[in-house]
Scaffold this motif. Structure first.
Motif, mmCIF file in Angstrom:
data_model
loop_
_atom_site.group_PDB
_atom_site.id
_atom_site.type_symbol
_atom_site.label_atom_id
_atom_site.label_comp_id
_atom_site.label_asym_id
_atom_site.label_seq_id
_atom_site.Cartn_x
_atom_site.Cartn_y
_atom_site.Cartn_z
ATOM 1 N N THR A 1 0.830 -1.213 0.000
ATOM 2 C CA THR A 1 0.000 0.000 0.000
ATOM 3 C C THR A 1 0.861 1.258 0.000
ATOM 4 N N ILE A 2 1.891 1.272 0.819
ATOM 5 C CA ILE A 2 2.785 2.434 0.872
ATOM 6 C C ILE A 2 3.474 2.640 -0.479
ATOM 7 N N ILE A 3 3.925 1.564 -1.096
ATOM 8 C CA ILE A 3 4.571 1.661 -2.411
ATOM 9 C C ILE A 3 3.597 2.191 -3.449
ATOM 10 N N LEU A 4 2.356 1.695 -3.438
ATOM 11 C CA LEU A 4 1.360 2.167 -4.409
ATOM 12 C C LEU A 4 1.027 3.636 -4.213
ATOM 13 N N ILE A 5 0.952 4.073 -2.965
ATOM 14 C CA ILE A 5 0.691 5.491 -2.703
ATOM 15 C C ILE A 5 1.859 6.333 -3.208
ATOM 16 N N TRP A 6 3.069 5.846 -3.006
ATOM 17 C CA TRP A 6 4.252 6.587 -3.431
ATOM 18 C C TRP A 6 4.331 6.652 -4.968
ATOM 19 N N VAL A 7 4.012 5.542 -5.642
ATOM 20 C CA VAL A 7 4.055 5.502 -7.108
ATOM 21 C C VAL A 7 2.947 6.372 -7.689
ATOM 22 N N GLY A 8 1.776 6.336 -7.077
ATOM 23 C CA GLY A 8 0.675 7.194 -7.500
ATOM 24 C C GLY A 8 -0.158 6.620 -8.627
ATOM 25 N N LEU A 9 -0.807 7.536 -9.328
ATOM 26 C CA LEU A 9 -1.706 7.153 -10.414
ATOM 27 C C LEU A 9 -0.912 6.700 -11.617
ATOM 28 N N PRO A 10 -1.383 5.824 -12.430
ATOM 29 C CA PRO A 10 -2.638 5.092 -12.414
ATOM 30 C C PRO A 10 -2.573 3.789 -11.615
ATOM 31 N N TRP A 11 -1.385 3.437 -11.092
ATOM 32 C CA TRP A 11 -1.228 2.156 -10.415
ATOM 33 C C TRP A 11 -2.070 2.052 -9.146
ATOM 34 N N LEU A 12 -2.205 3.133 -8.427
ATOM 35 C CA LEU A 12 -3.024 3.118 -7.222
ATOM 36 C C LEU A 12 -4.491 2.860 -7.577
#
Length: 64
Positions: free
Chosen positions: A15-26
């Motif tokens: 979850t932390i990685i996805l928030i850091w990577v951002g859109l569109p992956w989140l």
């Protein structure tokens, strides 16, 4: 209990990685998890014999 803690730790890290990577992956991850949860909900509801409807439509005036 150990398996739950391990799963939560991995999920938190992802979850932390996805928030850091951002859109569109989140957005993709959130949508995928929601669809998996919905599929599981309907599978369990069907197993216990509940009548489920995947598409809700409002009543038509013709239904009378």
């Amino acid at each position: 209990m150990t398996q739950r803690v391990l799963t939560a730790s991995v999920g938190f890290a992802i979850t932390i990685i996805l928030i850091w990577v951002g859109l569109p992956w989140l957005t993709i991850a959130t949508t995928s998890i929601a669809l998996l949860g919905l599929t599981e909900f309907y599978r369990i509801a069907t197993l216990i014999g509940a009548k489920t409807c995947l598409l809700y439509t409002s009543p038509s005036p013709r239904d009378g």
